[in-house]
Design an enzyme around this catalytic site. Structure first.
Site, mmCIF file in Angstrom:
data_model
loop_
_atom_site.group_PDB
_atom_site.id
_atom_site.type_symbol
_atom_site.label_atom_id
_atom_site.label_comp_id
_atom_site.label_asym_id
_atom_site.label_seq_id
_atom_site.Cartn_x
_atom_site.Cartn_y
_atom_site.Cartn_z
ATOM 1 N N HIS A 1 0.548 33.346 45.522
ATOM 2 C CA HIS A 1 -0.475 32.428 45.003
ATOM 3 C C HIS A 1 -0.902 32.820 43.601
ATOM 4 C CE1 HIS A 1 -0.874 30.290 48.811
ATOM 5 N NE2 HIS A 1 -0.501 31.457 49.317
ATOM 6 N N LYS B 1 -1.634 61.302 23.782
ATOM 7 C CA LYS B 1 -2.501 62.440 24.132
ATOM 8 C C LYS B 1 -2.937 63.169 22.868
ATOM 9 C CE LYS B 1 -0.266 63.873 28.480
ATOM 10 N NZ LYS B 1 0.404 64.997 29.130
ATOM 11 N N LYS C 1 -0.221 69.638 38.041
ATOM 12 C CA LYS C 1 0.902 70.555 37.870
ATOM 13 C C LYS C 1 0.574 71.582 36.785
ATOM 14 C CE LYS C 1 5.790 70.620 36.780
ATOM 15 N NZ LYS C 1 7.021 69.876 36.555
ATOM 16 N N GLY D 1 6.484 66.011 38.035
ATOM 17 C CA GLY D 1 5.206 65.439 38.479
ATOM 18 C C GLY D 1 5.393 64.217 39.360
ATOM 19 N N ARG D 2 6.277 63.296 38.933
ATOM 20 C CA ARG D 2 6.441 62.048 39.699
ATOM 21 C C ARG D 2 7.291 62.231 40.944
ATOM 22 N NH1 ARG D 2 8.405 62.015 34.718
ATOM 23 N NH2 ARG D 2 10.622 61.698 34.257
ATOM 24 N N GLU E 1 -7.716 64.277 31.558
ATOM 25 C CA GLU E 1 -8.424 63.409 32.509
ATOM 26 C C GLU E 1 -8.834 64.205 33.747
ATOM 27 O OE1 GLU E 1 -5.558 62.707 31.015
ATOM 28 O OE2 GLU E 1 -5.324 60.560 30.643
HETATM 29 O O1 F6P Z 1 1.711 61.190 32.299
HETATM 30 C C1 F6P Z 1 2.416 62.342 32.035
HETATM 31 C C2 F6P Z 1 2.329 63.349 33.136
HETATM 32 O O2 F6P Z 1 2.835 64.540 32.657
HETATM 33 C C3 F6P Z 1 3.059 62.923 34.404
HETATM 34 O O3 F6P Z 1 4.409 63.121 34.357
HETATM 35 C C4 F6P Z 1 2.351 63.736 35.411
HETATM 36 O O4 F6P Z 1 2.616 63.263 36.691
HETATM 37 C C5 F6P Z 1 0.914 63.542 34.965
HETATM 38 O O5 F6P Z 1 1.000 63.566 33.561
HETATM 39 C C6 F6P Z 1 -0.080 64.546 35.467
HETATM 40 O O6 F6P Z 1 0.202 65.845 35.041
HETATM 41 P P1 F6P Z 1 -0.450 67.093 35.744
HETATM 42 O O7 F6P Z 1 -0.054 67.068 37.187
HETATM 43 O O8 F6P Z 1 0.095 68.282 35.023
HETATM 44 O O9 F6P Z 1 -1.941 66.995 35.610
#
Ligand code: F6P
Length: 547
Positions: free
Chosen positions: A382, A510, A205, A265-266, A211
């Protein structure tokens, strides 16, 4: 506001007191209509919530609390595009992404549907071209492997959906998902892939998430080393609200898919973040996934509270969290292809309602979101079900089961169904002392042995569960199930008076990781941290083999 909430939540306590005296097994014995009275449907989904510590009075009280907390008003506000995400000052309008009607959907006075449809048409075109081989890599070969690089909402939703919809995928076109900054994730995914036939989708987003950007740069290096720098433009696409950053990365303009800040995002699997799903299962199936979610939206919007699945499930969650103090909630799909569903729900639920201040920023006077966890049945049986049956914590469970499998493999599915029914029955009934003793006697054990064994073989029972049953895990059904949980989380967030759409809790880690990186790399002095962090850094440096 907070004190009103607290007193609303306290009204539940008197219902708890009454119900403590009448375990579920007694209630079932007294009322042959309990299943009929405590089950409801949305489309093809049946929710059986009769195996809960409830009676009609308790449910009425829960619906009254939902009304008093203004679930209906807040639902309306969300649909009207109000900035209900207060701490980020944003509207919450992911429902527009799956809207099937022809009315305008306005955010900040502007109809967003033309742009939504434009992006959907772009997804349809591009997914179709990748699937039919019209879109080719730099060497003129079609793609066999799509690697989505994203994390959180830019990964969990599409990864979960691709796995869930495996029967709709093609063996010659595979979707992979890389999220972790641990190089092992990208390394092991790329091992065995052919760069000439691999396309990357960078899904972020913000297009700044460390990462994702680290993985994206390594993937770019992998393509450039194998095929040359010029090949990069043919092997990358991107999905983001940050179009400029996509451009700076070198993504071709016709391979950049936008979305908007009113999509959390979610909640973004319905947007172009779903592109790898559309490629893997075909656009028509992706469209059916959206339609299923739209149908659940309509159910949530139009059904009275006491027949409304997200409201019923949401209020049961509030009941257990606040009146009974149950801290966790297990989601247990008896559907192997939903094996990432719970992981997906963990972000949806815990990132949304894992909050401890009200919308006005005041400390909560009660508990909010539970820990959500689970694994598919029968695998979990299990492993951790021992604790669910006999442990000291009570864990409300959701069981999910399709009536029909995709594969004809008798007797597998009947056994799966027998198991899911057995689990909710066992949790509800338990096993009494008399039953245990009778069983051990019948096995020929003597008095002493029976005395010693009985406490170990008792099941307390009265352990709550919901069962969701649906005809088959189709794309449409998956869409409805995901939207059901989204709205459940929304209902709970309203009752708890929290901002279910921000996620400030992920920021501190972060920030600190950024500050620690030079110390980890040895380019800054190991000072300024607490003694533990300093000690661990020093130990790390002593173990680290120089590269
Ligand atoms: O973990 C925090 C967060 O902002 C989530 O809400 C989001 O889905 C994820 O990081 C990834 O963010 P982006 O899509 O901006 O890389």
């Amino acid at each position: 506001m907070a004190s009103t909430r607290k007193s609303l939540l306290n009204t539940m306590m008197k219902h708890r007191k009454r119900l403590e005296a009448v375990p579920m097994r007694v209630q079932f014995a007294l009322d042959p209509n309990r299943f009929r009275r405590f089950s409801a449907s949305a489309g093809d989904i049946l929710l059986d919530y009769s195996k809960n510590r409830i009676d009609e009075k308790a449910m009425e009280a829960l619906f009254d609390i939902a009304r008093a907390a203004d679930v209906e008003g807040r639902r309306k506000a969300m649909w009207a595009g109000k900035h209900i995400n207060v701490s980020e000052n944003r509207a919450v309008m992911h429902m527009a992404l799956r809207y099937q009607g022809d009315r305008p959907v306005k955010v900040d006075g502007r109809d967003v549907m033309p742009e939504v449809r434009e992006v959907l048409a772009h997804i349809k075109l591009f997914a179709g071209q990748v699937r039919d081989g019209t879109v080719k890599g730099a060497t003129g070969e079609s793609f066999t492997d799509i690697v989505n690089i994203g994390i959180g909402g830019s990964d969990l939703g599409p990864a979960m959906a691709t796995l869930a919809l495996a029967p709709y995928t093609r063996p010659d076109l595979r979707a992979h998902y890389v999220s972790n900054v641990d190089g092992a994730h990208l390394h092991d995914t790329l091992k065995g892939l052919d760069p000439k036939r691999t396309m990357f989708i960078i899904a972020s987003k913000t297009f700044t998430t460390d990462e994702t950007m680290t993985n994206a740069h390594s993937a770019r290096g992998w393509i450039a080393r194998a095929l040359g720098d010029a090949a990069v433009r043919d092997h990358f696409a991107a999905v983001s609200t940050n179009l400029k950053a996509c451009d700076d990365f070198g993504i071709r303009p016709d391979r950049i898919f936008g979305f908007w800040d009113w999509v959390g995002g979610r909640y973004s699997v319905w947007s172009a973040i779903g592109l790898p799903v559309a490629i893997a299962v075909g656009f028509d199936n992706f469209a059916a996934f959206l339609k299923g979610a739209y149908e659940m939206d309509q159910h949530f919007l139009k059904t009275r509270l006491d027949r409304n699945l997200p409201v019923i499930m949401g209020m049961l969650g509030v009941w257990y969290r606040n009146a009974w103090g149950f801290a966790t909630h297990a989601v247990l799909p008896y559907d192997q292809r939903l094996s990432r569903f719970t992981a997906y729900l963990q972000q949806q639920d815990m990132e949304s309602n894992g909050k401890s201040v009200t919308l006005e920023g005041k400390p909560l006077a009660y508990d909010s979101g539970p820990v959500v966890w689970g694994e598919p049945g029968t695998v979990g049986q299990h492993s951790f079900y021992q604790l669910i049956h006999q442990g000291t914590s009570v864990i409300p469970c959701d069981f999910l089961i399709a009536a029909n499998p995709h594969e004809h493999m008798p007797p597998h599915h009947d056994k799966l169904v027998a198991n899911v029914l057995a689990q909710s029955e066992a949790l509800m009934l338990g096993k009494t002392k008399d039953e245990v003793v009778a069983e051990l006697k019948a096995q020929g054990l003597d008095k002493e042995q029976i005395k010693a064994l009985t406490p170990h073989k008792l099941f307390p029972g009265n352990r709550p569960s919901n069962t969701l049953m649906y005809p088959k895990l189709t794309p449409e059904m998956l869409g409805s199930l995901v939207a059901l949980y989204e709205h459940k989380v929304f209902v709970q967030g309203v009752v708890w008076d929290v901002d279910s759409f921000d996620q400030w809790g992920v920021e501190l880690g972060k920030q600190l990781a950024k500050a620690l990186l030079p110390k980890v790399q040895g380019t800054a002095r190991n000072e300024g941290n607490d003694a533990s962090t300093k000690g661990l850094l020093a130990h790390y440096r002593s173990l680290k083999v120089s590269e």
